[in-house]
Enzyme design. Structure first.
Site, PDB file in Angstrom:
ATOM      1  N   SER A   1       1.927   5.177   3.064  1.00 50.85           N
ATOM      2  CA  SER A   1       1.810   4.343   1.936  1.00 50.85           C
ATOM      3  C   SER A   1       2.428   5.196   0.803  1.00 50.85           C
ATOM      4  O   SER A   1       2.336   6.345   0.345  1.00 50.85           O
ATOM      5  CB  SER A   1       0.250   4.271   1.894  1.00 50.85           C
ATOM      6  OG  SER A   1       0.181   3.351   0.452  1.00 50.85           O
TER       7      SER A   1
ATOM      8  N   CYS B   1     -20.300   3.225  -3.818  1.00 50.82           N
ATOM      9  CA  CYS B   1     -21.401   2.303  -4.314  1.00 50.82           C
ATOM     10  C   CYS B   1     -21.331   1.040  -3.507  1.00 50.82           C
ATOM     11  O   CYS B   1     -20.329   0.163  -3.926  1.00 50.82           O
ATOM     12  CB  CYS B   1     -21.149   2.535  -5.812  1.00 50.82           C
ATOM     13  SG  CYS B   1     -22.428   1.379  -6.296  1.00 50.82           S
TER      14      CYS B   1
HETATM   15  C1  LIG Z   1      -4.891   5.153   0.465  1.00 52.87           C
HETATM   16  C2  LIG Z   1      -5.270   5.140   2.085  1.00 52.87           C
HETATM   17  C3  LIG Z   1      -5.115   4.190   2.942  1.00 52.87           C
HETATM   18  C4  LIG Z   1      -4.929   3.011   2.209  1.00 52.87           C
HETATM   19  O1  LIG Z   1      -3.557   2.785   1.749  1.00 52.87           O
HETATM   20  P1  LIG Z   1      -3.188   1.281   0.844  1.00 52.87           P
HETATM   21  O2  LIG Z   1      -1.668   1.631   0.820  1.00 52.87           O
HETATM   22  O3  LIG Z   1      -3.904   1.766  -0.452  1.00 52.87           O
HETATM   23  O4  LIG Z   1      -3.440   0.296   1.467  1.00 52.87           O
HETATM   24  C5  LIG Z   1      -5.552   4.248   4.214  1.00 52.87           C
HETATM   25  N1  LIG Z   1      -5.802   5.473   4.712  1.00 52.87           N
HETATM   26  C6  LIG Z   1      -5.853   6.658   4.098  1.00 52.87           C
HETATM   27  C7  LIG Z   1      -6.113   7.911   4.686  1.00 52.87           C
HETATM   28  C8  LIG Z   1      -5.550   6.729   2.539  1.00 52.87           C
HETATM   29  O5  LIG Z   1      -5.714   7.661   2.028  1.00 52.87           O
END
Ligand SMILES: *Cc1c(COP(=O)(O)O)cnc(C)c1O
Length: 394
Positions: free
Chosen positions: A198, A323
């Site tokens: 991501s 939460c």
């Molecule tokens: C942030 C994160 C996600 C989700 O990614 P997005 O792009 O926000 O949908 C999935 N897995 C891990 C380990 C993350 O840190």
């Protein structure tokens, strides 16, 4: 303001923003259009795909652009489930401390009749290849294990786990959202069949990511529609986001060793400072962890109050506990590594980057010391610990 919550999201780099701008203004053609204005956009799209493939040691046609880590995790797991059920395999292996994008997708599959094994995580926050090997059966369709944990930052032995899966002919997916851009990732050397990343976790824009799927892995669609992404993910491409992600990833990888050296120094300073607070403990292995992750438990306090008081002091941090519908559930990650409820409630996660400074780290240490001792002074639990009605765990 001191931003120390980079595992939640990161600041968009100015370089990525600059390279994105033309795609938000002048180069707005649709890559699926046949005229040359659309084809110009298409060329930039394919250029980005090739550059990302190169960084992961993959082929361009193994890269699928998505809306981010959650979508990539969902598509990877659901694809393996569909493929597995065609082969009569309905068993999936994961760990108890995955991201909810993985865990909630698996819960959905359990309701549909799939069986899921949740491997225990050792108290240092690591699962072993031996655990994976023992759990694999003839029915196993997928192993999905994160490269690095988002709360406690521990890094898993991915190459070894990948090797076990490859030897047994089981697909291996890894949620590498916290890892890509921060530690080396190589899909061939680590025997990875599917990988999620991501952009907003490495100074790229939010809302864009990648699913890597090795040639031969059959993907199912989450989103039906046009023939974008070789028919596996419909929707007009977020070209500005994709370009921003590519630039941010190249910068992150290019500066990885120098950045991580300076981040590790800051991180260790922070860990040393917070360790001086009595009845506290670092969560997760001290060595096998992401350069920027610091996760602590402090006995006798509530993580939420800690966060609010740190916010008053201008510090953005996270607790790790979520939460849920008004009731405070301790983090499933901290429970997975064996922290008891009371201790898990007093958690603090600080995630730093190369942009943080030594002065900021010292200010954080001083602030946490002050806030923890204030909260302990007013805590009935702490009073019980002090006068022996309860015994200390940390
Ligand atoms: C942030 C994160 C996600 C989700 O990614 P997005 O792009 O926000 O949908 C999935 N897995 C891990 C380990 C993350 O840190």
């Amino acid at each position: 303001m001191i931003y120390a919550d980079n595992a939640a999201t990161t600041k968009l780099s100015s370089h990525a923003l600059k390279e994105m701008m033309p795609f938000l203004t002048d180069i707005y053609g649709n890559p699926s259009s046949l005229y040359s204005f659309g084809q110009e956009a298409k060329e930039h799209l394919e250029d980005a795909r090739a550059r990302i493939a190169k960084i992961l040691n993959a082929e361009p046609n193994e890269i699928y652009f998505t809306s981010g880590g959650s979508e990539s995790d969902n598509q990877a797991i659901l694809s393996a489930a569909v493929w597995g059920s065609r082969k009569g395999k309905n068993h999936i292996i994961t760990t108890a401390f995955e991201h909810h994008a993985v865990l909630h997708t698996l819960k959905k599959l359990e309701k549909q009749g799939y069986t899921v094994t949740y491997l225990d995580v050792h108290s240092n926050g690591i699962v072993t290849p031996e655990q994976v090997a023992e759990a694999i059966t003839e029915n196993t369709a997928l192993v999905t294990i994160m490269t690095a944990n988002n709360e406690i930052g521990t890094i898993q032995p991915i190459a070894e786990i990948g090797q076990v899966c490859r030897d047994k002919g089981v697909w291996f997916h890894t949620d590498a959202v916290q890892a890509v851009g921060h530690i080396p990732v190589d899909v061939k050397a680590q025997h990875i069949d599917m990988l999620s990343l991501s952009a907003h976790k490495f100074h790229g824009p939010r809302g864009v990511g990648v699913l890597y799927a090795r040639k031969g892995v059959v993907l199912s669609n989450l989103i039906e529609g046009g023939a974008q992404e070789r028919g596996k993910r419909a929707g007009t491409e977020n070209l500005a986001g994709i370009v921003g992600m590519t630039v941010a990833l190249e910068d992150a990888v290019c500066n990885m060793s120098s950045n991580s050296e300076s981040i590790v120094k800051l991180r260790n300073r922070l860990i040393d400072g917070l360790s001086r607070i009595e009845h506290s403990a670092l969560n997760g292995d001290a060595v096998q962890r992401l350069p920027g992750n610091v996760s602590f438990c402090f006995e006798g306090i509530e993580g939420e109050s800690l966060l609010l008081l740190l916010d008053d002091k201008g510090i953005c941090a996270s607790s790790g506990s979520a939460c849920t519908s008004g009731s405070l559930d301790p983090s499933h990650v901290l429970l997975a590594i064996g922290r008891v409820h009371d201790v898990a409630h007093g958690s603090l996660r600080l995630t730093i980057t190369e942009e943080n400074t030594e002065d900021e780290v010292d200010y954080i240490i001083k602030s946490v010391e002050e806030v923890v001792s204030y909260l302990r002074r007013i805590s009935p639990v702490w009073r019980d610990l002090q006068n022996g009605k309860r015994s200390f765990i940390l």
